[in-house]
Design a protein around this motif. Structure first.
Motif, PDB file in Angstrom:
ATOM      1  N   VAL A 152       0.840  -1.207   0.000  1.00 60.27           N
ATOM      2  CA  VAL A 152       0.000   0.000   0.000  1.00 60.27           C
ATOM      3  C   VAL A 152       0.875   1.257   0.000  1.00 60.27           C
ATOM      4  CG1 VAL A 152      -1.694   1.337   1.339  1.00 60.27           C
ATOM      5  CG2 VAL A 152      -2.011  -1.125   1.018  1.00 60.27           C
ATOM      6  N   PHE A 153       1.911   1.262   0.830  1.00 61.02           N
ATOM      7  CA  PHE A 153       2.814   2.404   0.861  1.00 61.02           C
ATOM      8  C   PHE A 153       3.448   2.628  -0.506  1.00 61.02           C
ATOM      9  CE2 PHE A 153       6.848   4.522   1.216  1.00 61.02           C
ATOM     10  CZ  PHE A 153       6.564   5.592   2.053  1.00 61.02           C
ATOM     11  N   GLY A 154       3.920   1.556  -1.129  1.00 65.80           N
ATOM     12  CA  GLY A 154       4.537   1.664  -2.447  1.00 65.80           C
ATOM     13  C   GLY A 154       3.581   2.237  -3.477  1.00 65.80           C
ATOM     14  N   PHE A 155       2.337   1.789  -3.440  1.00 63.35           N
ATOM     15  CA  PHE A 155       1.324   2.310  -4.357  1.00 63.35           C
ATOM     16  C   PHE A 155       1.117   3.801  -4.137  1.00 63.35           C
ATOM     17  CE2 PHE A 155      -3.162   3.487  -4.952  1.00 63.35           C
ATOM     18  CZ  PHE A 155      -3.267   3.314  -6.326  1.00 63.35           C
ATOM     19  N   LEU A 156       0.968   4.193  -2.876  1.00 59.75           N
ATOM     20  CA  LEU A 156       0.702   5.598  -2.579  1.00 59.75           C
ATOM     21  C   LEU A 156       1.926   6.484  -2.815  1.00 59.75           C
ATOM     22  CD1 LEU A 156      -1.449   5.198   0.658  1.00 59.75           C
ATOM     23  CD2 LEU A 156      -2.244   5.779  -1.652  1.00 59.75           C
ATOM     24  N   TRP A 157       3.096   6.078  -2.289  1.00 60.94           N
ATOM     25  CA  TRP A 157       4.292   6.918  -2.377  1.00 60.94           C
ATOM     26  C   TRP A 157       4.858   6.969  -3.795  1.00 60.94           C
ATOM     27  CZ3 TRP A 157       6.309  10.339   0.955  1.00 60.94           C
ATOM     28  CH2 TRP A 157       7.579  10.856   0.655  1.00 60.94           C
ATOM     29  N   TYR A 158       5.166   5.778  -4.327  1.00 64.65           N
ATOM     30  CA  TYR A 158       5.837   5.724  -5.624  1.00 64.65           C
ATOM     31  C   TYR A 158       4.852   5.822  -6.791  1.00 64.65           C
ATOM     32  CZ  TYR A 158       9.599   4.217  -2.610  1.00 64.65           C
ATOM     33  OH  TYR A 158      10.525   4.159  -1.615  1.00 64.65           O
ATOM     34  N   GLY A 159       3.668   5.237  -6.618  1.00 67.35           N
ATOM     35  CA  GLY A 159       2.694   5.218  -7.699  1.00 67.35           C
ATOM     36  C   GLY A 159       1.852   6.466  -7.811  1.00 67.35           C
ATOM     37  N   LYS A 160       1.563   7.110  -6.700  1.00 66.43           N
ATOM     38  CA  LYS A 160       0.710   8.309  -6.721  1.00 66.43           C
ATOM     39  C   LYS A 160       1.513   9.577  -6.454  1.00 66.43           C
ATOM     40  CE  LYS A 160      -3.106   6.226  -7.643  1.00 66.43           C
ATOM     41  NZ  LYS A 160      -3.706   6.411  -8.951  1.00 66.43           N
ATOM     42  N   PHE A 161       2.124   9.670  -5.275  1.00 64.52           N
ATOM     43  CA  PHE A 161       2.836  10.883  -4.877  1.00 64.52           C
ATOM     44  C   PHE A 161       3.972  11.214  -5.844  1.00 64.52           C
ATOM     45  CE2 PHE A 161       6.359  12.795  -2.410  1.00 64.52           C
ATOM     46  CZ  PHE A 161       5.772  14.035  -2.159  1.00 64.52           C
ATOM     47  N   THR A 176      16.438  12.004 -12.125  1.00 58.48           N
ATOM     48  CA  THR A 176      16.539  13.362 -11.592  1.00 58.48           C
ATOM     49  C   THR A 176      16.861  13.288 -10.097  1.00 58.48           C
ATOM     50  OG1 THR A 176      14.196  13.506 -10.976  1.00 58.48           O
ATOM     51  CG2 THR A 176      14.782  14.145 -13.245  1.00 58.48           C
ATOM     52  N   THR A 177      17.388  14.381  -9.565  1.00 53.01           N
ATOM     53  CA  THR A 177      17.648  14.397  -8.117  1.00 53.01           C
ATOM     54  C   THR A 177      16.345  14.376  -7.331  1.00 53.01           C
ATOM     55  OG1 THR A 177      17.889  16.808  -8.184  1.00 53.01           O
ATOM     56  CG2 THR A 177      19.916  15.500  -8.262  1.00 53.01           C
ATOM     57  N   LYS A 178      15.248  14.869  -7.916  1.00 55.44           N
ATOM     58  CA  LYS A 178      13.942  14.778  -7.241  1.00 55.44           C
ATOM     59  C   LYS A 178      13.543  13.316  -7.051  1.00 55.44           C
ATOM     60  CE  LYS A 178      11.745  17.769  -9.940  1.00 55.44           C
ATOM     61  NZ  LYS A 178      10.635  18.523 -10.532  1.00 55.44           N
ATOM     62  N   ILE A 179      13.772  12.506  -8.063  1.00 56.58           N
ATOM     63  CA  ILE A 179      13.477  11.070  -7.945  1.00 56.58           C
ATOM     64  C   ILE A 179      14.364  10.461  -6.867  1.00 56.58           C
ATOM     65  CG2 ILE A 179      13.635   8.822  -9.091  1.00 56.58           C
ATOM     66  CD1 ILE A 179      12.808  10.238 -11.705  1.00 56.58           C
ATOM     67  N   LEU A 180      15.651  10.762  -6.927  1.00 57.58           N
ATOM     68  CA  LEU A 180      16.585  10.198  -5.952  1.00 57.58           C
ATOM     69  C   LEU A 180      16.181  10.545  -4.524  1.00 57.58           C
ATOM     70  CD1 LEU A 180      19.259   8.635  -5.587  1.00 57.58           C
ATOM     71  CD2 LEU A 180      20.422  10.854  -5.633  1.00 57.58           C
ATOM     72  N   TRP A 181      15.893  11.803  -4.260  1.00 63.50           N
ATOM     73  CA  TRP A 181      15.503  12.208  -2.905  1.00 63.50           C
ATOM     74  C   TRP A 181      14.153  11.619  -2.518  1.00 63.50           C
ATOM     75  CZ3 TRP A 181      18.591  13.683   0.721  1.00 63.50           C
ATOM     76  CH2 TRP A 181      19.823  14.243   0.371  1.00 63.50           C
ATOM     77  N   GLY A 182      13.245  11.496  -3.470  1.00 66.75           N
ATOM     78  CA  GLY A 182      11.962  10.859  -3.186  1.00 66.75           C
ATOM     79  C   GLY A 182      12.143   9.401  -2.795  1.00 66.75           C
ATOM     80  N   TRP A 183      13.067   8.729  -3.471  1.00 67.33           N
ATOM     81  CA  TRP A 183      13.357   7.341  -3.123  1.00 67.33           C
ATOM     82  C   TRP A 183      14.006   7.252  -1.745  1.00 67.33           C
ATOM     83  CZ3 TRP A 183      15.756   4.869  -8.169  1.00 67.33           C
ATOM     84  CH2 TRP A 183      14.754   4.772  -9.150  1.00 67.33           C
ATOM     85  N   PHE A 184      14.922   8.160  -1.431  1.00 62.01           N
ATOM     86  CA  PHE A 184      15.559   8.158  -0.101  1.00 62.01           C
ATOM     87  C   PHE A 184      14.501   8.265   0.993  1.00 62.01           C
ATOM     88  CE2 PHE A 184      19.872  10.306  -1.360  1.00 62.01           C
ATOM     89  CZ  PHE A 184      20.226   9.191  -2.087  1.00 62.01           C
ATOM     90  N   VAL A 185      13.659   9.278   0.892  1.00 64.72           N
ATOM     91  CA  VAL A 185      12.627   9.502   1.910  1.00 64.72           C
ATOM     92  C   VAL A 185      11.656   8.331   1.948  1.00 64.72           C
ATOM     93  CG1 VAL A 185      10.707  11.006   2.594  1.00 64.72           C
ATOM     94  CG2 VAL A 185      12.865  12.016   1.805  1.00 64.72           C
ATOM     95  N   GLY A 186      11.258   7.858   0.765  1.00 67.87           N
ATOM     96  CA  GLY A 186      10.344   6.722   0.698  1.00 67.87           C
ATOM     97  C   GLY A 186      10.918   5.481   1.360  1.00 67.87           C
ATOM     98  N   ASN A 187      12.188   5.188   1.103  1.00 66.02           N
ATOM     99  CA  ASN A 187      12.831   4.022   1.730  1.00 66.02           C
ATOM    100  C   ASN A 187      12.833   4.146   3.246  1.00 66.02           C
ATOM    101  OD1 ASN A 187      15.425   3.669  -0.816  1.00 66.02           O
ATOM    102  ND2 ASN A 187      13.408   2.752  -0.730  1.00 66.02           N
ATOM    103  N   LEU A 188      13.217   5.304   3.759  1.00 63.62           N
ATOM    104  CA  LEU A 188      13.273   5.488   5.212  1.00 63.62           C
ATOM    105  C   LEU A 188      11.901   5.345   5.853  1.00 63.62           C
ATOM    106  CD1 LEU A 188      15.855   8.395   5.326  1.00 63.62           C
ATOM    107  CD2 LEU A 188      16.189   6.089   6.260  1.00 63.62           C
TER     108      LEU A 188
END
Length: 139
Positions: A19-28, A105-117
């Motif tokens: 669910v988190f993956g869907f919301l964070w990576y798929g939507k946000f 992009t660095t936006k993707i990279l930082w989004g992945w960092f925050v999402g992983n944490l």
């Protein structure tokens, strides 16, 4: 190992991670990911690979639960969060490697960092809340 607690913790972690993956990576992060559309599958192609996405979430939840059950001797929510954050940093290392070899992009990279944490810290907390050691009994 308490298999009943393990199974319940694993299922709860899987549901949360999915669910988190869907919301964070798929939507946000959807629009952020679409800044480099050449890197991603089309919607139709993604749909045909959806079982692989589910399997990936199962693998992450299962092995996070295994790590907790096997290597967190005192248990509890805080220990689960700690383990989750350590695992997140493994993913962050992989994200850095991916950033080095793909035109993200660095936006993707930082989004992945925050999402992983967030994802693994909370998943660890869920596992820790469910798979906590039994209280020792005194005789």
């Amino acid at each position: 190992m308490n298999w009943q607690k393990f199974f319940i913790a694993f299922i709860a972690a899987f549901v949360f991670i999915f669910v988190f993956g869907f919301l964070w990576y798929g939507k946000f992060m959807h629009d952020i990911h679409n800044e480099v559309p050449v890197l991603w599958r089309t919607e139709a192609d993604f749909g045909s690979h959806f079982p692989w996405l589910i399997l990936g979430h199962v693998v992450m939840a299962f092995f996070l639960t295994v790590l907790y059950a096997r290597f967190v001797p005192f248990g509890g929510v805080a220990a689960g969060v700690g383990l989750g954050i350590l695992v997140a940093f493994l993913f962050i290392g992989d994200n850095l490697i991916t950033f080095a070899v793909q035109p993200l992009t660095t936006k993707i990279l930082w989004g992945w960092f925050v999402g992983n944490l967030l994802e693994f810290g909370i998943a660890g907390a869920i596992i820790g809340a469910i798979y906590k050691p039994s209280s020792p009994t005194t005789t």
